[in-house]
Scaffold this motif. Sequence first.
Motif, short mmCIF file in Angstrom:
data_model
loop_
_atom_site.label_atom_id
_atom_site.label_comp_id
_atom_site.label_asym_id
_atom_site.label_seq_id
_atom_site.Cartn_x
_atom_site.Cartn_y
_atom_site.Cartn_z
N ASN A 16 0.85 -1.18 0.00
CA ASN A 16 0.00 0.00 0.00
C ASN A 16 0.88 1.23 0.00
O ASN A 16 1.86 1.30 0.73
N THR A 17 0.55 2.22 -0.82
CA THR A 17 1.33 3.44 -0.86
C THR A 17 0.46 4.60 -0.43
O THR A 17 -0.75 4.58 -0.57
N MET A 18 1.12 5.63 0.09
CA MET A 18 0.42 6.83 0.51
C MET A 18 1.14 8.03 -0.08
O MET A 18 2.37 8.09 -0.07
N ALA A 19 0.39 8.98 -0.62
CA ALA A 19 1.01 10.16 -1.20
C ALA A 19 1.72 10.95 -0.11
O ALA A 19 1.31 10.98 1.03
N LYS A 20 2.82 11.61 -0.50
CA LYS A 20 3.58 12.37 0.47
C LYS A 20 2.89 13.68 0.78
O LYS A 20 2.09 14.19 0.01
N SER A 21 3.21 14.22 1.94
CA SER A 21 2.69 15.52 2.32
C SER A 21 3.25 16.59 1.41
O SER A 21 4.44 16.59 1.10
N PRO A 22 2.42 17.53 0.93
CA PRO A 22 2.92 18.56 0.02
C PRO A 22 3.93 19.48 0.67
O PRO A 22 4.65 20.19 -0.01
N PHE A 192 21.89 -3.74 3.64
CA PHE A 192 20.75 -2.86 3.51
C PHE A 192 20.11 -2.65 4.87
O PHE A 192 19.98 -3.59 5.66
N ILE A 193 19.73 -1.42 5.14
CA ILE A 193 19.02 -1.08 6.36
C ILE A 193 17.67 -0.52 5.96
O ILE A 193 17.59 0.40 5.12
N TYR A 194 16.61 -1.07 6.53
CA TYR A 194 15.25 -0.63 6.25
C TYR A 194 14.64 -0.05 7.52
O TYR A 194 14.97 -0.48 8.63
N GLY A 195 13.74 0.90 7.37
CA GLY A 195 13.06 1.43 8.54
C GLY A 195 11.92 2.36 8.15
O GLY A 195 11.65 2.60 6.97
N TYR A 196 11.27 2.88 9.17
CA TYR A 196 10.15 3.80 8.98
C TYR A 196 10.41 5.06 9.78
O TYR A 196 10.75 5.00 10.97
N THR A 197 10.28 6.22 9.13
CA THR A 197 10.37 7.50 9.83
C THR A 197 9.01 8.18 9.82
O THR A 197 8.37 8.28 8.76
N ASP A 201 5.07 11.16 5.08
CA ASP A 201 3.85 10.39 4.84
C ASP A 201 4.06 9.32 3.78
O ASP A 201 3.41 8.28 3.80
N ASN A 202 4.96 9.58 2.83
CA ASN A 202 5.23 8.64 1.75
C ASN A 202 5.78 7.34 2.33
O ASN A 202 6.79 7.35 3.05
N LYS A 203 5.14 6.22 2.03
CA LYS A 203 5.58 4.95 2.62
C LYS A 203 5.05 3.79 1.79
O LYS A 203 4.17 3.95 0.94
N ALA A 210 5.20 -0.81 8.00
CA ALA A 210 5.46 0.37 7.18
C ALA A 210 6.96 0.57 7.01
O ALA A 210 7.74 0.42 7.96
N ASN A 211 7.36 0.91 5.79
CA ASN A 211 8.75 1.27 5.48
C ASN A 211 8.75 2.51 4.60
O ASN A 211 7.92 2.64 3.70
N ASN A 212 9.68 3.41 4.86
CA ASN A 212 9.82 4.55 3.95
C ASN A 212 11.25 5.08 3.88
O ASN A 212 11.48 6.19 3.40
N ILE A 213 12.21 4.28 4.33
CA ILE A 213 13.61 4.66 4.13
C ILE A 213 14.43 3.39 4.00
O ILE A 213 14.17 2.38 4.67
N GLN A 214 15.39 3.43 3.08
CA GLN A 214 16.30 2.30 2.88
C GLN A 214 17.69 2.86 2.68
O GLN A 214 17.88 3.84 1.95
N VAL A 215 18.66 2.24 3.32
CA VAL A 215 20.06 2.63 3.19
C VAL A 215 20.84 1.44 2.68
O VAL A 215 20.75 0.34 3.24
#
Length: 238
Positions: A16-22, A192-197, A201-203, A210-215
């Motif tokens: 599931n994706t969510m649009a990012k905050s403007p 790889f490091i995955y996480g959620y910040t 809002d984008n995720k 939920a994930n929205n950052i990957q290193v």
Amino acid sequence: MWKILFIVLILLFPINTMAKSPATDELVDIAEFAKNNRLTIEEWQVIIKEQLEENTAINIVDNLKNSYKVTMSEDENIIQYQTEATQIEDAFTITYRVLLPKNNLGHPELIVILDGYFWDEFVMELYQAKIDSLNKSYFSEKERTFSWLKVKQDDIIVNNTLIDEIIDYFDLQEVETQLDLTNNTKGVIKKFIYGYTPLWDNKITINNIANNIQVASTEDEKGNTEYIIGTPILIHEY
């Protein structure tokens, strides 16, 4: 490899994706982190995608032809229109693609790709102005945005220390680390490091996580480490 990984995730898990905050721009946030930690930005990319109605997609192709050189290619499933990479004030390039599936196999899609190889205040202002223009001209707040940048260390930093800085700076939750066991290069360590910040809002959501950052970090045999920080997951468009 990033794009392959992303495609595999789509095939294996419901996402599931969510649009990012403007009011938020993830690339600017990541670049600010790099600046605060004296990291040199070597490359960055932003990919914006939105599915369209066919008549809207055709109108966009016609409009692009008025301003750019547009080439057409096709295979048995899709027709692709693409502009040449256009330089923006010697700061970054922008490329437009419109995909028209054949035989109603899917929705037409607009893809805009911004590529840069350095970052400063001037580039940031141009980038933000271009994003504002794209949002007004082409996108309807239903787009999906993928951003990443590649950094190198100017000072000697212990690998785990920088990862800890990323976790603290972005208030990462649900952190997971994976080693790249497919890497066969002697002396090279990839992980790889995955996480959620909660800052964005984008995720993506995989199995209710939920994930929205990957290193992605790559350490060579001399101990030099390269980092690629992306959101919501690392993909690459050529």
